[in-house]
Scaffold this active site. Structure first.
Site, PDB file in Angstrom:
ATOM      1  CG  ASP A  47      32.992  47.699  40.165  1.00  0.00           C
ATOM      2  OD1 ASP A  47      33.491  47.388  41.259  1.00  0.00           O
ATOM      3  OD2 ASP A  47      32.404  46.883  39.425  1.00  0.00           O
ATOM      4  CE1 TYR A  52      31.300  42.358  35.404  1.00  0.00           C
ATOM      5  CE2 TYR A  52      32.073  44.603  35.754  1.00  0.00           C
ATOM      6  CZ  TYR A  52      31.385  43.501  36.191  1.00  0.00           C
ATOM      7  OH  TYR A  52      30.762  43.545  37.419  1.00  0.00           O
ATOM      8  CE  LYS A  77      33.251  43.719  40.705  1.00  0.00           C
ATOM      9  NZ  LYS A  77      33.184  44.387  39.382  1.00  0.00           N
ATOM     10  CG  HIS A 110      33.335  38.766  39.857  1.00  0.00           C
ATOM     11  ND1 HIS A 110      33.519  39.240  38.563  1.00  0.00           N
ATOM     12  CD2 HIS A 110      32.101  39.205  40.221  1.00  0.00           C
ATOM     13  CE1 HIS A 110      32.451  39.917  38.186  1.00  0.00           C
ATOM     14  NE2 HIS A 110      31.579  39.899  39.164  1.00  0.00           N
TER      15      HIS A 110
END
Length: 276
Positions: A47, A52, A77, A110
């Protein structure tokens, strides 16, 4: 109690691992190494997210893995700066380019960013992406019951997953009930509560009774509640420890004792109604 299935069937008929590996705050440079350790330990669900900043590293780990791509379940996401129908298309293309993949198994909005007022349009964009084949399953993250009702009511398409903050100190029972009504799988981010509460005497006593760690007890609690969990750690020993939760079971009494740990101030992340 029998071992819970290692996968859950989503409302679109696809199977998703119940225990995945989260990579929030995993640095890009270390991602291939750490995700490689996780895959060798047995994780088949990874994930990540555009925000990120490690999608390229995740892609490298997937290409280097001694596991076929078809045997891995990859989630990413859409970030808040790509809300809108066309922007969602572009957001996925950018993620796929960084990952070096032609599709992802699950694509999530998200955050709903209700202040922007574009989450329905964004959801329509994800529906189109699923139809294009670039995404196998689509879902959301951090959506409240009211927002779920809104996107389902306006599109007729139910998310396969809602990924939400969920752990013993923040159990989200009302939101989980809404998921049940819609047939949405609940996926827990921060399933260990960022470590807060793992020293609780209730968890310590249950862990001692089973010869396990408190983290393993909490992850087992997620599984027995029918949840999907994505614990994150960069420590190889803990990566292995977190997936070693399929060979024991908590009793009804132990589950009930953990249920008492829920608290009104248990949230550790942002409020979805205000964030973004």
């Amino acid at each position: 109690m029998p071992e819970p299935d290692r996968t859950v069937t989503l409302n679109d008929g696809r199977a998703m691992p119940r225990l995945g590996f989260g990579v929030y705050q995993v640095e890009e440079a270390r991602a291939p190494e750490i995700v490689g350790v996780a895959i060798r330990a047995g994780y088949r669900s990874i994930d990540t997210a555009a925000i990120y900043g490690n999608e390229a590293g995740i892609g490298r780990a997937i290409r280097d893995a001694e596991v076929a791509r078809a045997d891995l379940f990859v989630t990413t996401k859409l970030w808040n700066d790509h809300h809108g129908y066309d922007a969602a298309q572009a957001g996925l293309d950018e993620s796929l380019d960084r990952l070096g993949l032609d599709h992802v198994d699950l694509y999530l909005i998200h955050w709903p960013c209700p202040g922007q007022g574009r989450f329905v349009e964004t959801w329509k964009g994800l529906i189109a992406l699923r139809e294009s084949g670039k995404v196998r399953s689509i879902g959301v993250s951090n959506f409240t019951p009211a927002l779920l009702d809104r996107i389902v009511g306006e599109t007729g398409i139910v998310p396969a997953v809602n990924q939400i903050e969920l752990h013993p100190r923040f159990q989200q029972e009302a939101l989980r009930a809404a998921h049940t009504r819609h047939g949405i799988v609940t996926e827990s981010w921060s399933p260990l509560g960022r470590g807060h509460g793992l020293a609780d005497p209730i968890l310590a006593a249950i862990a001692k009774a089973h010869g396990r760690t408190p983290a393993q007890i909490v992850l087992r609690w997620h599984l027995q509640n029918g949840l999907v969990a994505i614990p994150k750690t960069a420590t190889p020993a803990r990566i292995a420890e977190n997936i070693a939760v399929f060979d024991f079971a908590l009793s009804d009494d132990e589950m009930a004792r953990i249920a008492t740990l829920d608290r009104p101030d248990g949230r550790t992340g942002p409020d979805p109604d205000r964030f973004g």
